[in-house]
Write a protein that holds these residues in place. Structure first.
Motif, short mmCIF file in Angstrom:
data_model
loop_
_atom_site.label_atom_id
_atom_site.label_comp_id
_atom_site.label_asym_id
_atom_site.label_seq_id
_atom_site.Cartn_x
_atom_site.Cartn_y
_atom_site.Cartn_z
N PRO A 236 0.83 -1.21 0.00
CA PRO A 236 0.00 0.00 0.00
C PRO A 236 0.86 1.26 0.00
O PRO A 236 1.92 1.30 0.62
CB PRO A 236 -0.80 -0.11 1.31
N ASP A 237 0.39 2.26 -0.72
CA ASP A 237 1.10 3.54 -0.80
C ASP A 237 0.69 4.40 0.39
O ASP A 237 0.00 5.41 0.26
CB ASP A 237 0.77 4.24 -2.11
N ASP B 134 -5.80 9.77 8.42
CA ASP B 134 -5.01 9.25 7.29
C ASP B 134 -4.70 7.77 7.44
O ASP B 134 -4.70 7.03 6.46
CB ASP B 134 -3.69 10.04 7.16
N MET B 135 -4.42 7.34 8.66
CA MET B 135 -3.90 5.99 8.84
C MET B 135 -4.96 4.96 9.22
O MET B 135 -4.77 3.77 9.03
CB MET B 135 -2.81 5.99 9.93
N GLN B 136 -6.11 5.42 9.77
CA GLN B 136 -7.09 4.44 10.30
C GLN B 136 -7.60 3.47 9.27
O GLN B 136 -7.72 2.28 9.56
CB GLN B 136 -8.23 5.21 10.96
#
Length: 302
Positions: free
Chosen positions: A13-14, A263-265
């Motif tokens: 994943p980017d 952003d990360m969840q």
């Protein structure tokens, strides 16, 4: 971490670990504060800094701090003395410097104008500024951006707890595999010793039979060892991934800003969901692994 191969480059994943990079930046500030000589003023570059502004993220001497207060007198910039910060621990510094979220609206032109988002649209799953929420009737239903980040944190925490429960199953399987591997090694040692004791009683012409039997033992044991090694590595890799996921969720709860949560969840959620769907390898009859019956038969005949 878990030594699991990713078959395709597109499967990576980017997504950057924003929590890690931001913690590094904040810890670098703490390192400057803890340095014996202390940081210098970020503005004049001459005097020793006496104050640190968490909003500007600048160190300021007494004179520059007075100018700073004049320019930002209409804004509530939080400034703290460097001496007070130096007396704190690194953990306390990271907790105190965790800012509230400053998400900028994604609408064209709004980010440049500094439109800060305080509303979350559940329909399009994006943060919005007040203007977009009022003028665009297509966005609904709404909720407070803080409540959405708290919901996501809670969701990650729940998934992490469920993952801990599933982890116990993998740990039990891992222990059983380790025990099975030790049993195979013990069986191999016992059989090798028995072979040597029996063959030493024979005449020199039968030494070739001894080597044949030893080779057969090695082949059987190697087959069982390879299969067990593969299972051990796979289960150990899953355990490492689970542990890494739990640590990341824990650090998110302690230090993550709302920007980092937003952003990360999704990526963390997908990763935890993938781990939740994994099942420990089913127990099966491993009696055939490293079976030495054929070797025993030949030895008896000899």
């Amino acid at each position: 971490v878990c030594q699991t191969a990713i078959p395709q480059a597109s499967g990576i994943p980017d997504t950057d670990n924003l929590l890690f990079t931001n913690l590094q930046a904040r810890l670098s500030i703490y390192k400057k504060i803890s340095d014996g000589s202390g940081p210098s003023c970020s503005r004049c570059q001459r005097e020793v800094a006496a104050v640190w502004c968490s909003e500007c993220e600048h160190f300021l001497c007494t004179k520059c701090f007075e100018d700073h207060q004049w320019f930002f007198q209409k804004r509530s910039h939080e400034a703290r003395r460097v001496e007070d910060l130096r007396a704190e621990s690194a953990h306390r510094f990271l907790e105190d410097t965790r800012k509230s979220c400053n998400l900028f609206c994604s609408s064209p032109g709004h980010a440049d104008q500094g439109h800060i988002c305080s509303i979350y649209c559940k329909k399009c799953e994006k943060p919005l500024c007040c203007s977009c929420a009022l003028l665009d009737s297509q966005h609904a239903p709404f909720c407070d951006i803080r409540s959405e980040t708290q919901r996501r944190q809670k969701e990650l925490g729940t998934m992490s707890q469920e993952l801990k429960q599933k982890r116990s199953g993998f740990e039990a399987t891992y222990a059983a595999l380790k025990e099975e591997a030790a049993r195979l090694e013990q069986a191999q040692r016992e059989m090798r010793e028995l072979i040597r004791q029996r063959v030493e009683q024979l005449v020199r012409l039968l030494r070739q039979e001894e080597e044949e039997l030893l080779g057969l033992v090695e082949v059987r044991q190697e087959q069982g060892r390879r299969e067990l090694t593969r299972e051990l590595q796979r289960v150990e890799g899953v355990l490492r991934r689970m542990e890494a996921g739990e640590r990341l969720v824990e650090k998110m709860n302690l230090y993550a800003t709302e920007q980092e949560v937003m952003d990360m969840q999704p990526f963390i959620k997908n990763s935890l969901k993938e781990l939740q769907q994994l099942q420990p390898p089913a127990a099966r009859d491993r009696a055939q692994l490293g079976d030495l019956a054929e070797c025993r038969t030949k030895l008896q005949a000899l």
